[in-house]
Every structure is written in structure tokens, then in C-alpha cells.
Design an enzyme around this catalytic site. Structure first.
Site, PDB file in Angstrom:
ATOM      1  N   VAL A   1       3.554  -5.609   3.127  1.00  0.00           N
ATOM      2  CA  VAL A   1       3.121  -6.539   4.165  1.00  0.00           C
ATOM      3  C   VAL A   1       3.615  -7.937   3.809  1.00  0.00           C
ATOM      4  O   VAL A   1       3.461  -8.396   2.675  1.00  0.00           O
ATOM      5  CB  VAL A   1       1.592  -6.536   4.313  1.00  0.00           C
ATOM      6  CG1 VAL A   1       1.160  -7.486   5.423  1.00  0.00           C
ATOM      7  CG2 VAL A   1       1.091  -5.129   4.599  1.00  0.00           C
TER       8      VAL A   1
ATOM      9  N   LYS B   1       4.528  -5.729   8.824  1.00  0.00           N
ATOM     10  CA  LYS B   1       4.328  -4.561   7.964  1.00  0.00           C
ATOM     11  C   LYS B   1       5.622  -3.753   7.932  1.00  0.00           C
ATOM     12  O   LYS B   1       6.066  -3.235   8.956  1.00  0.00           O
ATOM     13  CB  LYS B   1       3.182  -3.701   8.496  1.00  0.00           C
ATOM     14  CG  LYS B   1       2.923  -2.445   7.675  1.00  0.00           C
ATOM     15  CD  LYS B   1       1.771  -1.643   8.269  1.00  0.00           C
ATOM     16  CE  LYS B   1       1.551  -0.348   7.519  1.00  0.00           C
ATOM     17  NZ  LYS B   1       0.461   0.458   8.117  1.00  0.00           N
TER      18      LYS B   1
ATOM     19  N   ASP C   1      -8.829   6.423   9.299  1.00  0.00           N
ATOM     20  CA  ASP C   1      -8.705   5.824   7.964  1.00  0.00           C
ATOM     21  C   ASP C   1      -9.526   4.543   7.890  1.00  0.00           C
ATOM     22  O   ASP C   1      -9.067   3.521   7.377  1.00  0.00           O
ATOM     23  CB  ASP C   1      -7.236   5.550   7.636  1.00  0.00           C
ATOM     24  CG  ASP C   1      -7.004   5.310   6.142  1.00  0.00           C
ATOM     25  OD1 ASP C   1      -7.861   5.725   5.331  1.00  0.00           O
ATOM     26  OD2 ASP C   1      -5.969   4.715   5.794  1.00  0.00           O
TER      27      ASP C   1
ATOM     28  N   GLY D   1       0.823  -1.197   0.000  1.00  0.00           N
ATOM     29  CA  GLY D   1       0.000   0.000   0.000  1.00  0.00           C
ATOM     30  C   GLY D   1       0.858   1.248   0.000  1.00  0.00           C
ATOM     31  O   GLY D   1       2.085   1.180  -0.172  1.00  0.00           O
ATOM     32  N   GLY D   2       0.199   2.380   0.207  1.00  0.00           N
ATOM     33  CA  GLY D   2       0.914   3.643   0.180  1.00  0.00           C
ATOM     34  C   GLY D   2       1.904   3.814   1.320  1.00  0.00           C
ATOM     35  O   GLY D   2       2.862   4.577   1.203  1.00  0.00           O
ATOM     36  N   PHE D   3       1.688   3.077   2.422  1.00  0.00           N
ATOM     37  CA  PHE D   3       2.544   3.239   3.592  1.00  0.00           C
ATOM     38  C   PHE D   3       3.625   2.166   3.698  1.00  0.00           C
ATOM     39  O   PHE D   3       4.555   2.324   4.474  1.00  0.00           O
ATOM     40  CB  PHE D   3       1.702   3.226   4.868  1.00  0.00           C
ATOM     41  CG  PHE D   3       0.859   4.447   5.032  1.00  0.00           C
ATOM     42  CD1 PHE D   3       1.408   5.634   5.492  1.00  0.00           C
ATOM     43  CD2 PHE D   3      -0.482   4.421   4.709  1.00  0.00           C
ATOM     44  CE1 PHE D   3       0.628   6.771   5.637  1.00  0.00           C
ATOM     45  CE2 PHE D   3      -1.265   5.553   4.854  1.00  0.00           C
ATOM     46  CZ  PHE D   3      -0.712   6.728   5.314  1.00  0.00           C
ATOM     47  N   GLY D   4       3.482   1.077   2.965  1.00  0.00           N
ATOM     48  CA  GLY D   4       4.491   0.052   3.096  1.00  0.00           C
ATOM     49  C   GLY D   4       4.080  -1.260   2.466  1.00  0.00           C
ATOM     50  O   GLY D   4       3.085  -1.355   1.733  1.00  0.00           O
TER      51      GLY D   4
END
Length: 271
Positions: A46, A59, A171, A41-44
Site C-alpha cells: 500500500v 494498493k 475478511d 500484507g499478504g495480498f500486496g
């Protein structure tokens, strides 16, 4: 082996979540191999972590000069440390590692030292996927009784976050709600979560379009109603069996009803 045993003890509830060694998380994910990657995803990214007697999720947060901000990582870890509820994905530990590596310039004998930063979170593994994979039309989708129980579980989890530990998720969306084998929903991804006492922020660029309340999207105003708006959209999608951009006016007219029901929502007595 000792570090692995510690993580397994945390998994089985014998110890509390704690700082985990980078070497351990590298070992159980085969050094973050593509074979172990289960999401991005946008943050990292998995990864599935394999222990001797259980499976976990690691994550790996994307770290660069533009994305890393330890204030947000520290905030997420602090919030996760407080959480313990059936309808929230269980947090097992974190890793905040900074070390130096020597990198040689291409075609040169010279080396330069660079700082490598790793920020990782570890959770229980939920193998039935996220809610967004299950929202389809009525004929191909979930039975209404199952959808009702999912809605009820999300309500329980969100009520716990709001009323008992005073956290706004910020979120809430179907991809951040995991389902276990019994279709029990579990809220996850607290990367944007905030304590309820914080009422304003200057940026909304990370909030997912369609689930973001207008007052936050337009003015950066935070409150528990931001989560309630997202909940309203999720309920509409579950009831209709369709994903899509909702009519904001229709959602807004239901937020107050959801909020009123939410504040009095309690678990039914067990049989």
C-alpha cells in the site's frame, strides 16, 4: 495533468470511479518508492499517492504465477463499484495493466520477452490508521463512548453491505477497519468479498485465524453469519480492550444475538 485532474474529480465526488492509467499511479507514488510505502500484507503493498489538492491510497496487488487470478480481482472491483457508504472506505478507481518487457539474460547478449502484469486499486486516504492499532487495555485505550460509536459505525457499514448490496465481506477484522480523524470506522479490503448468493468455497487459506467462523474454517460454508462471527470477535476485543484468540464457544453463543440486533439496527434520528 489531465489524468491527475480526473482522479481529483473522482476524489471530490464529481465523477464516478473508473479505470486509471498505470502511468498516473506510478507518478503519484514516485514509481512505488519505499518513501511512499505505508503498509504491506499478504495480498500486496500500500502506497500513499500525492495529488495537487488531496491524498489517496494505491494498493499494488502482488502478482505472480502463483498469486494472480483475475477472477478475484474482477470480483473485488465489481463489488467496490457498488459500494457507497460513510462506513466503507471510498473506492476511487482501478488499474489492470499487462505489457511486455525485454529482459537480458545475465552474461549473455540474448533477450527474452516477459509479460508484466499490474493490478492496482485506488482509495481515499484515511490518516488515523486501522482499528487494530487502537485496541489496548482500558487504561491506555479508547474511552467507552468512542468504542461504542466505533461498534455502531461498523454495524452500519456491515448492515449496508449485507442488506442493501448483498455482499459478504469475508475478511472482517480490526486491520481491515480504518478510523478517520473523528474516529469514524470505515470497512476496507474487499479482496475476499463475495455475493451472498455464493454459499460455498473450496479454500480458506487466506482467512485470518481468530476472526474466521468455524463453519467456514472447517467446511468452506459461506453466509452472512461468517461476517457476524467476525463482528462478534471485534466487539469482544473493543469491549475488553484486548486483542487475542477468543474462545470460539463464547463467540458462537453471541452470534445469534448479534444477528438479531443487526437486522433491526437503524440510524438514530439526527438532532
Amino acid at each position: 495533468m489531465g489524468e491527475t485532474n480526473v482522479l481529483e474529480r473522482i476524489f471530490y465526488g464529481l465523477e464516478k470511479p473508473t479505470d486509471l492509467a498505470l502511468a498516473l499511479l506510478q507518478e503519484i507514488t514516485e514509481n512505488f518508492s519505499e518513501n511512499r510505502k505505508i503498509g504491506k500484507g499478504g495480498f500486496g503493498e500500500v502506497y500513499k499517492g500525492m495529488l495537487q489538492n488531496c491524498i489517496v491510497v494505491v494498493k499494488r496487488i502482488i502478482v505472480s504465477e502463483h498469486t494472480v487470478d483475475d477472477r478475484f480481482f474482477d470480483c473485488e472491483v465489481k463489488n467496490l463499484m457498488k459500494v457507497s457508504h460513510l462506513n466503507v472506505v471510498r473506492f476511487l478507481g482501478f488499474c489492470s495493466n499487462t505489457h511486455r518487457e525485454a529482459i537480458q539474460f545475465p552474461g549473455s547478449a540474448d533477450f527474452v520477452f516477459v509479460q508484466k502484469r499490474e493490478r492496482l486499486l485506488c482509495f481515499e486516504y484515511i490518516n488515523n490508521g486501522s482499528l487494530d492499532k487502537h485496541i489496548t487495555d482500558e487504561l491506555r485505550g479508547l474511552e467507552w463512548s468512542v468504542r461504542y460509536e466505533i461498534i455502531k459505525g461498523i454495524l452500519h457499514g456491515l448492515r449496508y453491505l449485507h442488506m442493501e448490496i448483498n455482499i459478504i465481506h469475508m475478511d472482517l477484522k480490526p486491520s481491515n477497519i480504518m478510523l478517520d480523524n473523528d474516529m469514524v470506522p470505515k470497512i476496507t479490503d474487499f479482496g475476499l468479498s463475495r455475493l451472498a448468493k455464493i454459499t460455498h468455497t473450496s479454500g480458506t487459506r487466506f482467512i485470518t485465524h481468530g476472526y474466521c467462523a468455524p463453519e467456514y474454517e472447517n467446511c468452506g460454508k459461506m453466509s452472512k453469519k461468517v461476517d457476524m462471527y467476525s463482528l462478534g470477535v471485534i466487539i469482544i476485543e473493543l469491549v475488553t480492550g484486548r486483542k487475542g484468540d477468543p474462545n470460539k464457544t463464547n463467540v458462537e453463543t453471541q452470534v445469534e444475538q448479534f444477528t438479531n440486533a443487526f437486522t433491526t439496527f437503524t440510524m438514530p434520528a439526527s438532532n
